[in-house]
Design a protein around this motif. Structure first.
Motif, mmCIF file in Angstrom:
data_model
loop_
_atom_site.group_PDB
_atom_site.id
_atom_site.type_symbol
_atom_site.label_atom_id
_atom_site.label_comp_id
_atom_site.label_asym_id
_atom_site.label_seq_id
_atom_site.Cartn_x
_atom_site.Cartn_y
_atom_site.Cartn_z
ATOM 1 N N ARG A 227 0.841 -1.216 0.000
ATOM 2 C CA ARG A 227 0.000 0.000 0.000
ATOM 3 C C ARG A 227 0.869 1.257 0.000
ATOM 4 N NH1 ARG A 227 -3.088 -3.063 3.709
ATOM 5 N NH2 ARG A 227 -5.094 -3.689 2.787
ATOM 6 N N ILE A 228 1.894 1.270 0.835
ATOM 7 C CA ILE A 228 2.794 2.426 0.902
ATOM 8 C C ILE A 228 3.493 2.633 -0.427
ATOM 9 C CG2 ILE A 228 4.892 3.305 1.989
ATOM 10 C CD1 ILE A 228 4.013 1.799 4.545
ATOM 11 N N ALA A 230 2.662 1.540 -3.493
ATOM 12 C CA ALA A 230 1.748 1.934 -4.568
ATOM 13 C C ALA A 230 1.349 3.397 -4.433
ATOM 14 C CB ALA A 230 0.510 1.039 -4.549
ATOM 15 N N ALA A 231 1.012 3.832 -3.225
ATOM 16 C CA ALA A 231 0.503 5.190 -3.022
ATOM 17 C C ALA A 231 1.530 6.253 -3.384
ATOM 18 C CB ALA A 231 0.062 5.358 -1.573
ATOM 19 N N GLY A 232 2.803 5.980 -3.179
ATOM 20 C CA GLY A 232 3.821 6.992 -3.437
ATOM 21 C C GLY A 232 4.484 6.904 -4.792
ATOM 22 N N CYS A 234 3.691 7.553 -8.037
ATOM 23 C CA CYS A 234 3.662 8.644 -9.016
ATOM 24 C C CYS A 234 4.545 9.822 -8.603
ATOM 25 C CB CYS A 234 2.226 9.116 -9.236
ATOM 26 S SG CYS A 234 1.258 7.969 -10.263
ATOM 27 N N ASP A 235 4.761 9.992 -7.303
ATOM 28 C CA ASP A 235 5.617 11.080 -6.830
ATOM 29 C C ASP A 235 7.097 10.795 -7.036
ATOM 30 O OD1 ASP A 235 3.452 12.582 -5.971
ATOM 31 O OD2 ASP A 235 3.485 11.716 -3.949
ATOM 32 N N LEU A 258 -4.752 -1.606 -5.959
ATOM 33 C CA LEU A 258 -3.950 -0.561 -5.321
ATOM 34 C C LEU A 258 -3.195 0.274 -6.360
ATOM 35 C CD1 LEU A 258 -2.521 -2.590 -2.292
ATOM 36 C CD2 LEU A 258 -4.187 -0.709 -2.194
ATOM 37 N N ALA A 261 -5.743 2.561 -8.010
ATOM 38 C CA ALA A 261 -6.128 3.642 -7.111
ATOM 39 C C ALA A 261 -5.036 4.694 -6.988
ATOM 40 C CB ALA A 261 -6.464 3.075 -5.733
ATOM 41 N N ALA A 262 -3.778 4.298 -7.191
ATOM 42 C CA ALA A 262 -2.661 5.236 -7.110
ATOM 43 C C ALA A 262 -2.497 6.066 -8.372
ATOM 44 C CB ALA A 262 -1.372 4.469 -6.826
#
Length: 291
Positions: A227-228, A230-232, A234-235, A258, A261-262
């Motif tokens: 989760r961590i 995937a969420a980061g 694109c940055d 996930l 969603a990212a």
């Protein structure tokens, strides 16, 4: 009942003795590997030297390793090394043992990294022994690969493996996931993060009992680290850059969700040689320099 080690033994005698402790075909193969490790000999040595006397000290050392293996210790920890890709890597109880299925992560990354001399930037987060980072770096010597890990002893093993294999285009940085990357952006980010459920019974079985728990388990559903990551993504990816993750055989749908969603595109899962979901990946929107 334990079978005494032969007092005066040749290689064939020692392997016959080991068969009482490691009776399966896999166990017999492991015994041969342990004997060759102790003797410092290649596999072909046994074909013509199996009746030669073995030094008693070496025989005792072999016996100790066989007993430890019979108690469950991984062969890679007993020999201190494991082959991966075309590399020979040092391993220790501070590191996860590299596995053949992780080579799929390397293969999929290389498919997305042009081999034409462009100055690519790649990150391998949670590098462990450095297996994935070093394999990619060896195949793309023009690239700069950043390998990160949270733990100093683990990172020290990876640094040593780079030196051992003469690979000088990998840099190492200590830190947790994207904190270790800072403001840098990459063409490809890869990771083989922990992905086993914390209550999974397999953690108490086989080699997993001896491997570092933090490198294996990741929360109640095994997806906390993913989760961590995937969420980061694109940055920390350049436009058109790729994120590739290894995961468990039953986690493909959840990992793809996930990645979707990212905000990643072209999300897909690649199966391993046994047809099981193994690597999921997605691309940051935008055009890369090689589109």
């Amino acid at each position: 009942m334990s079978v005494p080690l032969p007092a005066a033994a040749c290689a064939a005698d020692l392997l016959a003795w080991a068969g009482h402790h490691l009776p399966t075909p896999e166990g017999r193969a492991e015994a041969r590997l342990l004997l060759l490790h102790v003797l410092g000999q290649p596999a072909v040595w046994l074909f013509s030297h199996d009746r030669e006397p073995v030094d008693p000290a070496a025989a005792r050392r072999f016996g100790e390793l066989v007993v430890r293996r019979a108690a469950g210790e991984p062969v890679a920890y007993l020999t201190g090394s494991r082959g991966f890709w075309n590399l020979e890597l040092a391993v220790s109880p501070a590191t996860l043992i590299p596995r053949p299925e992780t080579e799929l992560l390397v293969e999929q990354a290389l498919l997305r990294l042009p081999d034409d001399g462009r100055p690519l930037r790649i990150a391998d987060m949670g590098t462990g022994t450095g297996a994935v980072a070093l394999a990619i770096a060896a195949e793309r010597p023009q690239a700069m690969v950043l390998a990160t890990d949270l733990l100093g002893p683990t990172l020290a093993v990876a640094v040593g493996n780079a030196q051992r294999n003469g690979i000088d285009n990998v840099h190492f940085r200590r830190g947790s996931w994207y904190r270790a990357l800072g403001r840098d952006r990459f063409d490809v980010i890869v990771s083989n993060p922990p992905y086993i459920r914390s209550d999974d019974a397999h953690l108490q079985q086989g080699d997993l009992r001896f491997e570092p728990p933090a490198a294996l388990a990741s929360g109640e559903d095994g997806l906390e680290a993913i989760r961590i990551i995937a969420a980061g993504a694109c940055d920390h990816l350049v436009p058109g850059g790729w994120l590739l993750l290894e995961h468990g055989w039953d986690q493909g749908p959840a990992v793809r969700a996930l990645l979707d969603a990212a905000g990643l595109e072209q999300v897909q899962t690649v199966v391993d040689l046994e047809g099981r979901d193994r690597v999921s990946l997605g691309r940051r929107p935008g055009r890369s320099l090689w589109d």
